[in-house]
Design a protein around this motif. Structure first.
Motif, PDB file in Angstrom:
ATOM      1  N   ALA A 707     -10.163 -12.234  -1.528  1.00 18.42           N
ATOM      2  CA  ALA A 707      -9.742 -11.644  -0.256  1.00 18.42           C
ATOM      3  C   ALA A 707      -8.961 -10.357  -0.488  1.00 18.42           C
ATOM      4  N   LEU A 708      -8.104 -10.355  -1.506  1.00 17.74           N
ATOM      5  CA  LEU A 708      -7.329  -9.156  -1.815  1.00 17.74           C
ATOM      6  C   LEU A 708      -8.232  -8.001  -2.201  1.00 17.74           C
ATOM      7  N   GLN A 709      -9.264  -8.275  -2.963  1.00 21.08           N
ATOM      8  CA  GLN A 709     -10.192  -7.216  -3.387  1.00 21.08           C
ATOM      9  C   GLN A 709     -10.877  -6.582  -2.191  1.00 21.08           C
ATOM     10  N   HIS A 710     -11.377  -7.410  -1.288  1.00 18.14           N
ATOM     11  CA  HIS A 710     -12.092  -6.876  -0.122  1.00 18.14           C
ATOM     12  C   HIS A 710     -11.132  -6.144   0.830  1.00 18.14           C
ATOM     13  N   ALA A 711      -9.965  -6.717   1.052  1.00 23.60           N
ATOM     14  CA  ALA A 711      -9.008  -6.084   1.966  1.00 23.60           C
ATOM     15  C   ALA A 711      -8.518  -4.752   1.408  1.00 23.60           C
ATOM     16  N   SER A 712      -8.353  -4.669   0.108  1.00 26.38           N
ATOM     17  CA  SER A 712      -7.882  -3.419  -0.500  1.00 26.38           C
ATOM     18  C   SER A 712      -8.900  -2.299  -0.313  1.00 26.38           C
ATOM     19  N   ALA A 713     -10.191  -2.640  -0.370  1.00 27.51           N
ATOM     20  CA  ALA A 713     -11.226  -1.619  -0.168  1.00 27.51           C
ATOM     21  C   ALA A 713     -11.137  -1.036   1.234  1.00 27.51           C
ATOM     22  N   VAL A 714     -10.898  -1.876   2.225  1.00 26.50           N
ATOM     23  CA  VAL A 714     -10.756  -1.396   3.601  1.00 26.50           C
ATOM     24  C   VAL A 714      -9.481  -0.575   3.733  1.00 26.50           C
ATOM     25  N   PHE A 715      -8.408  -1.036   3.117  1.00 25.21           N
ATOM     26  CA  PHE A 715      -7.123  -0.335   3.184  1.00 25.21           C
ATOM     27  C   PHE A 715      -7.263   1.090   2.656  1.00 25.21           C
ATOM     28  N   GLU A 716      -7.954   1.270   1.545  1.00 22.61           N
ATOM     29  CA  GLU A 716      -8.077   2.593   0.938  1.00 22.61           C
ATOM     30  C   GLU A 716      -8.880   3.535   1.831  1.00 22.61           C
ATOM     31  N   GLN A 717      -9.929   3.047   2.482  1.00 25.67           N
ATOM     32  CA  GLN A 717     -10.754   3.905   3.338  1.00 25.67           C
ATOM     33  C   GLN A 717     -10.115   4.122   4.710  1.00 25.67           C
ATOM     34  N   VAL A 731      -1.591  -8.325   3.535  1.00 28.65           N
ATOM     35  CA  VAL A 731      -0.268  -8.847   3.199  1.00 28.65           C
ATOM     36  C   VAL A 731      -0.381 -10.306   2.773  1.00 28.65           C
ATOM     37  N   GLU A 732      -1.142 -11.105   3.520  1.00 31.04           N
ATOM     38  CA  GLU A 732      -1.303 -12.519   3.177  1.00 31.04           C
ATOM     39  C   GLU A 732      -1.911 -12.690   1.789  1.00 31.04           C
ATOM     40  N   THR A 737      -1.234 -13.839  -4.085  1.00 35.96           N
ATOM     41  CA  THR A 737      -1.617 -13.499  -5.461  1.00 35.96           C
ATOM     42  C   THR A 737      -0.489 -12.836  -6.226  1.00 35.96           C
ATOM     43  N   GLY A 738       0.642 -12.612  -5.580  1.00 38.01           N
ATOM     44  CA  GLY A 738       1.778 -11.991  -6.255  1.00 38.01           C
ATOM     45  C   GLY A 738       1.684 -10.487  -6.406  1.00 38.01           C
ATOM     46  N   ASP A 739       0.832  -9.837  -5.583  1.00 37.55           N
ATOM     47  CA  ASP A 739       0.691  -8.373  -5.650  1.00 37.55           C
ATOM     48  C   ASP A 739       1.750  -7.738  -4.745  1.00 37.55           C
ATOM     49  N   ARG A 740       2.969  -7.644  -5.231  1.00 30.95           N
ATOM     50  CA  ARG A 740       4.058  -7.152  -4.402  1.00 30.95           C
ATOM     51  C   ARG A 740       3.887  -5.686  -4.040  1.00 30.95           C
ATOM     52  N   ASP A 741       3.327  -4.895  -4.953  1.00 31.00           N
ATOM     53  CA  ASP A 741       3.113  -3.475  -4.634  1.00 31.00           C
ATOM     54  C   ASP A 741       2.123  -3.320  -3.484  1.00 31.00           C
ATOM     55  N   LEU A 772       5.382 -13.004   6.351  1.00 32.64           N
ATOM     56  CA  LEU A 772       4.723 -13.357   5.091  1.00 32.64           C
ATOM     57  C   LEU A 772       5.473 -12.785   3.892  1.00 32.64           C
ATOM     58  N   ALA A 773       6.009 -11.581   4.059  1.00 33.75           N
ATOM     59  CA  ALA A 773       6.684 -10.911   2.937  1.00 33.75           C
ATOM     60  C   ALA A 773       8.152 -11.287   2.807  1.00 33.75           C
TER      61      ALA A 773
END
Length: 927
Positions: A707-717, A731-732, A737-741, A772-773
């Motif tokens: 989920a993080l991989q797919h969401a990050s792709a949308v975030f970047e575009q 954020v979820e 996954t512990g990706d605080r950055d 969540l954070a």
């Protein structure tokens, strides 16, 4: 078109054909039983199609039988065949719903009005015929359907596909190998082949002919068992040849040479007879008055038909008609060009210029050579009449022919551009491209060049090839210069729409450049505040200058639109832009309200392509509110419209979010493969929407790294379509996954944008992201705030997700009683929606609190077919049968047919029971 149902005396006897006769018998029994159906008979000339239609008519004594034979000269007259078919029923048009009646009467030229929508014409045809069939079961027999004009063929194909429960049958005969015809693919049928050897020999021996067995073997083999060829050859050969005393000709004059046989037969007749036959071949078979007036102009007496009747070329009836359609085709094709021009000139002179202007124009064109501006003017006038009837393919044909006779290059190019536009209106993008190619060499005027480029771009969009469209339209703007500011603005809006769809796949320019051009042009627009213009400016600022500059303009645009300003001026892409703006502002209520108004306007106008796009937008808002069955109904309605209009969209690509939320992984993966293919055509935003859907799917499964991989792709575009909606999901996934950055970046964007949007959805998403954070007990207040805010709009799915996350947090804090309340609410919501993965996730969490939560089995609603689910969802929303029929392009009796099956499968007896059984809210206010 012939209305004479009498079988010509020399028609090949019906020998054999047992499977086809059985199929016809089954169809007749179906019609007698109150249902409907269609059958297509396909085969070469002479194979027995017409005889089978006669067989059907003879066995349908208790049915009302309407028989129609199409002829080649009417292929180019839009709705001409449909008019003749419906002529016995036109006294019933007053019973049609208003939009259907208006469309049908405009198409048939009975009233003046705006161009008729072809799909509404098809629906009106179906409604009119089913209404007649309700009084007496109806059988329609359509011969030589390959000669139908395209508009009539489309309307009848529309009807054929929807014959379910209306005591209405249709049997269609189509010649094999004569191009594409909508009817050929409309329904299943039979391909007729030659007779088996014993039956072919029996046909040869009919009468007192004596045929040697060896001769019979050769004739049967040489004809392939074609009944007409058998009879024609047997009638041509001498008795000595049939008996085997004299040799047979080599090769036999059959198969492809059968036309040669007819040609020689015609040429053996007196010249006056041949000239009369050519007139008959070039005119409609029921227009004998025009034929005889033309014959008088050529000095041809009525007795000139007698040798053709004696030779078996014309039937013995009155008025005379060709014994077989192949003879008509042969007569016309075999004539010398000068002979054809002479015949058409006589027919044109015989046509009434007031009541038969279109046919007169066409005959004049067929009679003309070289430049003939007066002929071109007549053709252009005919094209305008075709346009007013909604006959766009005929309009394009008239305009293309007018260009052939036009001397002035500018005028010729203008007519070809108009022809290209008409082809696009009819859904024929390849033909539009061909017309544009013809026009290109003659275009010198900048405005005309702009039109050409705009239509090329439209052609690309219709083919779903989007990547090059923004650059093409920017080129058109450059060529146009300052001559027409409003046209410049429209071109830029279309370019921005295409660029937003293409996103990162744009070629020749960029989304940012297109957005900047829109912003710059908007500064020079008039001061009138139009909602559509403001919205396009807002999207332009969003992609060129950032969210902070774009959001206020988008908010102003939605306010104007909700106040009634500009929604009526919108065109089909506007629904897509509306979705992007509302998603970007987290404004579900505005999106739902405006999409509903847009859909209502599209329905009233019969604008089906525009409606189909709006339906996809409405489905997205249904999903947000947990109305999955309603969303599926809209997707299915889109598919229906796509099939009717020829638009190449449709299928599971549109259902990505529904498939993800319901956990239908195999279907989702298949749709994603199609989505990846469409990216290569320039649909970058669709790929990003797929990534958003995959994020939802993986979160439902508890697969947080994916989920993080797919969401990050949308975030970047960061597309307006789902760039903001993905933020709480990111954020979820990041927290799990512990990706605080990644969490910090997503939360920072949420904190910047949500207050600018200011909607409950935006602020609820922000509260959820912060919860969540958050560390420690600070999260509880934020979770509760998110649940409360997301409960203020039609956002049941978002609220249930917040309750799930809140419940999970409470359970980890070992507050089991509090956790159960949130998790139970989430579970019941997800289960009612049909969001199986999220329901299971909530159920598992409930079990961990010590509460039993039974995993529910698939409910009866999922045993429904797609059409039954669609009808059930519409009935659940409160629509009456007639309204459902109009939306689904079927008849009210067909809706009743499906509803009865729904009642039986769901075990209910009333429409009021449907909502609960399929998980939809009761329109009367119940649950």
């Amino acid at each position: 078109m012939g209305w004479n149902g009498v079988q010509p005396a020399s028609e090949p006897p019906l020998v054999g054909r047992h499977p086809e006769r059985e199929a016809i018998g089954r169809l007749l029994d179906t019609v007698r039983g109150g249902l409907g159906g269609a059958l297509v008979l396909t085969g070469e000339p002479g194979i027995g199609k017409t005889r089978l239609l006669g067989y059907a008519a003879a066995r349908a004594a208790e049915l009302r039988v309407v028989r129609l034979t199409a002829v080649e000269p009417e292929t180019d007259l839009a709705f001409g065949a449909l008019y003749r078919l419906l002529r016995p029923f036109l006294n019933r048009t007053g019973r049609l719903p208003g939009p259907q009646r208006a469309a049908l009467e405009a198409a048939l030229g009975l009233v003046s009005g705006p161009p008729a929508d072809r799909s509404l014409v098809g629906l009106a045809t179906l409604t009119l015929l089913s209404g007649a069939a309700a009084e007496q079961p109806l059988l329609m027999l359509l011969d030589d359907a390959h000669w139908l004009d395209r508009e009539s063929a489309d309307a009848l194909a529309f009807t054929a596909r929807r014959l379910h429960a209306d005591s209405l049958g249709l049997i269609i005969a189509v010649r094999d190998g004569l191009g594409d015809n909508a009817l050929s693919d409309a329904v299943g049928g039979h391909t007729l082949t030659g007779l088996p050897e014993p039956e072919a020999k029996a046909l040869l021996a009919i009468g007192d002919r004596r045929v040697d067995p060896a001769v019979a073997d050769r004739i049967v083999a040489g004809t392939g068992g074609n009944p007409l060829a058998l009879l024609e050859l047997a009638g041509t050969l001498a008795a000595e040849q049939l008996s085997g005393v004299a040799p047979l000709p080599d090769p036999l004059p059959v198969g492809p040479l059968l036309e040669g046989h007819f040609r020689r037969l015609v040429r053996s007749l007196p010249p006056t007879t041949g000239a009369l036959l050519l007139l008959l071949a070039a005119a409609p078979s029921d227009d004998t008055g025009t034929v005889w007036r033309a014959a008088g102009r050529l000095g041809l007496p009525a007795r000139a038909a007698e040798p053709a009747v004696a030779a078996g070329i014309l039937g013995p009836g009155t008025p005379p008609d060709f014994r077989h359609p192949l003879i008509r085709s042969t007569v016309y094709a075999a004539a010398e060009p000068g002979e054809r021009r002479r015949a058409h000139a006589a027919l044109a002179a015989a046509c009434d210029p007031a009541t038969d202007a279109d046919r007169r124009a066409w005959h004049r064109a067929e009679a003309a050579e070289g430049v003939a501006d007066d002929v071109a003017d007549d053709l252009e006038a005919a094209s305008e009449r075709a346009r007013s009837r909604g006959g766009h393919s005929q309009q394009a044909l008239f305009l293309s022919r007018a260009a052939d006779f036009t001397g002035d290059p500018d005028r010729r190019a203008e007519r070809l551009l108009d022809a290209a536009q008409a082809h696009l209106m009819s859904g024929d993008a390849p033909a539009a491209g061909a017309a544009l190619e013809r026009a290109g060499a003659d275009i010198r005027d900048p405005v005309m060049r702009t039109r050409e480029l705009r239509m090329r771009a439209t052609t690309q969009m219709f083919r779903l090839a989007v990547a090059d469209v923004p650059a093409m339209l920017l080129d058109a703007v450059t060529r146009l210069g300052p001559q027409d500011p409003r046209l410049t603005w429209e071109l830029l809006c279309e370019a921005l729409h295409a660029a937003l769809v293409a996103h990162d796949t744009v070629r020749g320019t960029s989304l940012t450049e297109v957005g900047a051009a829109v912003v710059a042009a908007r500064l020079h627009q008039d001061s009138a505040v139009r909602g559509r213009d403001l919205l396009m400016e807002g999207l332009g600022r969003r992609v060129a200058e950032g969210y902070e500059r774009g959001a206020p303009v988008l908010r102003a645009a939605l306010d104007v639109l909700r106040g009634g300003g500009g929604i009526g001026d919108a065109h089909s892409p506007f629904a897509v832009m509306l979705l992007m703006a509302c998603d970007d502002l987290w404004d579900g209520p505005a999106g739902r309200e405006l999409a509903a108004r847009l859909a209502a306007a599209d329905r009233d106008a019969g604008a089906l392509y525009a409606l189909s796009i709006t339906l996809l937008v409405e489905a997205r808002y249904d999903l947000l509110d947990g109305r999955f069955a309603a969303a599926e109904a809209r997707y299915a309605e889109f598919d229906d419209i796509a099939a009717v209009t020829g638009f190449p969209g449709g299928g599971d690509v549109n259902r990505l979010h529904l498939l993800a939320l319901t956990g239908r992984e195999a279907e989702l993966r298949a749709a994603l493969r199609r989505t990846a293919g469409m990216r290569s055509m320039g649909h970058g935003v669709l790929q990003l929407m797929a990534q958003h859907a995959l994020t939802l799917f993986e979160l439902g499964q508890g697969h947080y790294p994916q989920a993080l991989q797919h969401a990050s792709a949308v975030f970047e575009q960061d597309p307006p379509t789902c760039g903001n909606l993905v933020l709480p999901l990111l954020v979820e996934a990041g927290v799990r996954t512990g990706d605080r950055d990644g969490v910090a970046r997503a939360l920072r964007r949420l904190e910047e944008r949500a207050p600018l949007a200011g909607t409950p959805w935006a602020l609820g998403s922000l509260a959820l992201g912060r919860a969540l954070a958050a560390r420690g007990d600070d999260a509880e207040k934020l979770y509760q705030e998110a649940v409360d805010l997301l409960g203020q709009g039609p956002l049941a799915l978002e609220r249930a997700r917040a309750q799930l996350l809140f419940g999970e947090w409470l359970r980890r804090r070992k507050r089991r009683a509090d956790a159960r309340r949130q998790l139970r609410a989430a579970y019941e919501s997800f289960d009612a929606f049909g969001a199986a993965p999220y329901a299971e996730r909530a159920r598992t969490e409930l079990l961990a609190t010590g509460e039993t939560a039974r995993r529910r089995t698939e409910e009866t609603r999922f045993d429904l077919t797609p059409r039954e689910r669609q009808v059930a969802a519409m009935a659940a929303s409160g629509l009456a049968n007639g309204e459902i029929a109009t939306r689904l392009f079927v008849t009210a009796s067909t809706v009743e047919f499906h509803l009865n099956k729904v009642f039986r499968k769901l075990g209910i007896t009333s429409r009021r029971q449907i909502p609960r059984r399929i998980g939809e809210p009761d329109p009367a206010g119940g649950s």
